[in-house]
Design a protein around this motif. Sequence first.
Motif, PDB file in Angstrom:
ATOM      1  N   PHE A  38       0.808  -1.220   0.000  1.00 17.98           N
ATOM      2  CA  PHE A  38       0.000   0.000   0.000  1.00 17.98           C
ATOM      3  C   PHE A  38       0.842   1.273   0.000  1.00 17.98           C
ATOM      4  CE2 PHE A  38      -0.271  -2.327   4.017  1.00 17.98           C
ATOM      5  CZ  PHE A  38       0.491  -1.514   4.856  1.00 17.98           C
ATOM      6  N   GLU A  42      -0.132   1.550  -6.585  1.00 17.45           N
ATOM      7  CA  GLU A  42      -1.470   2.162  -6.613  1.00 17.45           C
ATOM      8  C   GLU A  42      -2.580   1.113  -6.588  1.00 17.45           C
ATOM      9  OE1 GLU A  42      -2.187   5.401  -6.499  1.00 17.45           O
ATOM     10  OE2 GLU A  42      -0.348   6.396  -7.142  1.00 17.45           O
ATOM     11  N   ALA A  43      -2.454   0.069  -7.427  1.00 14.21           N
ATOM     12  CA  ALA A  43      -3.510  -0.948  -7.517  1.00 14.21           C
ATOM     13  C   ALA A  43      -3.638  -1.714  -6.203  1.00 14.21           C
ATOM     14  CB  ALA A  43      -3.227  -1.898  -8.678  1.00 14.21           C
ATOM     15  N   ALA A  44      -2.512  -2.087  -5.616  1.00 16.30           N
ATOM     16  CA  ALA A  44      -2.555  -2.806  -4.334  1.00 16.30           C
ATOM     17  C   ALA A  44      -3.149  -1.917  -3.248  1.00 16.30           C
ATOM     18  CB  ALA A  44      -1.162  -3.276  -3.945  1.00 16.30           C
ATOM     19  N   ALA A  46      -5.259   0.480  -3.618  1.00 11.50           N
ATOM     20  CA  ALA A  46      -6.698   0.684  -3.876  1.00 11.50           C
ATOM     21  C   ALA A  46      -7.542  -0.428  -3.267  1.00 11.50           C
ATOM     22  CB  ALA A  46      -6.950   0.780  -5.378  1.00 11.50           C
ATOM     23  N   ARG A  47      -6.956  -1.590  -3.047  1.00  7.92           N
ATOM     24  CA  ARG A  47      -7.691  -2.720  -2.477  1.00  7.92           C
ATOM     25  C   ARG A  47      -7.632  -2.757  -0.947  1.00  7.92           C
ATOM     26  NH1 ARG A  47      -4.943  -4.973  -6.900  1.00  7.92           N
ATOM     27  NH2 ARG A  47      -3.378  -5.919  -5.547  1.00  7.92           N
ATOM     28  N   THR A  48      -7.026  -1.747  -0.353  1.00 10.67           N
ATOM     29  CA  THR A  48      -6.910  -1.692   1.111  1.00 10.67           C
ATOM     30  C   THR A  48      -7.829  -0.605   1.671  1.00 10.67           C
ATOM     31  OG1 THR A  48      -5.165  -0.002   1.200  1.00 10.67           O
ATOM     32  CG2 THR A  48      -4.454  -2.314   0.889  1.00 10.67           C
ATOM     33  N   HIS A  49      -7.836  -0.511   2.979  1.00  9.54           N
ATOM     34  CA  HIS A  49      -8.617   0.543   3.644  1.00  9.54           C
ATOM     35  C   HIS A  49      -8.131   1.943   3.278  1.00  9.54           C
ATOM     36  CE1 HIS A  49      -5.157  -0.186   6.201  1.00  9.54           C
ATOM     37  NE2 HIS A  49      -5.351   1.002   6.738  1.00  9.54           N
ATOM     38  N   GLY A  51      -7.396   2.915   0.179  1.00  7.79           N
ATOM     39  CA  GLY A  51      -8.078   3.254  -1.067  1.00  7.79           C
ATOM     40  C   GLY A  51      -7.179   3.831  -2.147  1.00  7.79           C
ATOM     41  N   ARG A  52      -5.974   4.197  -1.771  1.00  4.85           N
ATOM     42  CA  ARG A  52      -4.992   4.734  -2.715  1.00  4.85           C
ATOM     43  C   ARG A  52      -3.616   4.704  -2.069  1.00  4.85           C
ATOM     44  NH1 ARG A  52      -5.501  11.208  -2.271  1.00  4.85           N
ATOM     45  NH2 ARG A  52      -6.734  11.273  -0.372  1.00  4.85           N
TER      46      ARG A  52
END
Length: 151
Positions: A38, A42-44, A46-49, A51-52
């Motif tokens: 994170f 960016e993509a990883a 985005a999948r976390t709390h 978000g970016r």
Amino acid sequence: MSYYWEDLAVGYTDSFGPFDVDRDEVLAFAQRYDPQPFHLDEAAAARTHFGRLAASGWHTCSMMMGAMVAHWQATPGWQEASLGALGIDELRWRRPVFPGDRLRGESELIEKIESRSRPEMGIVKFRTRLFNQDDEEVLSLISIAMRKRRP
């Protein structure tokens, strides 16, 4: 004004910044010191709390320190009375910090302690807080620092 231990009173406040959070610096710091997805991707992120992409909390601390020291060095008399720090208490990362954020800091002297073993110095405790461009607190800590006593 001078900033020896005796010159500072509990309640003294100071501010520093603002400074901007740079995406390339976020990535470089994370690659070297905190290589979690994170902070790096960016993509990883985005999948976390988050978000970016989010800055490492340790990077946030480093940016804060750099901005504080730059401020101290621009304040006549401050750096000359500084003897370094003993540690940090109550470090809290209150909100994520993101590339593009603009941060500013505030410090308040909350305690003074006479050194029993080193009469040439005193101890000060500052509560320091960082805020983003929306005035949301992103970091808080209490620093424990040493100051020269008046000769």
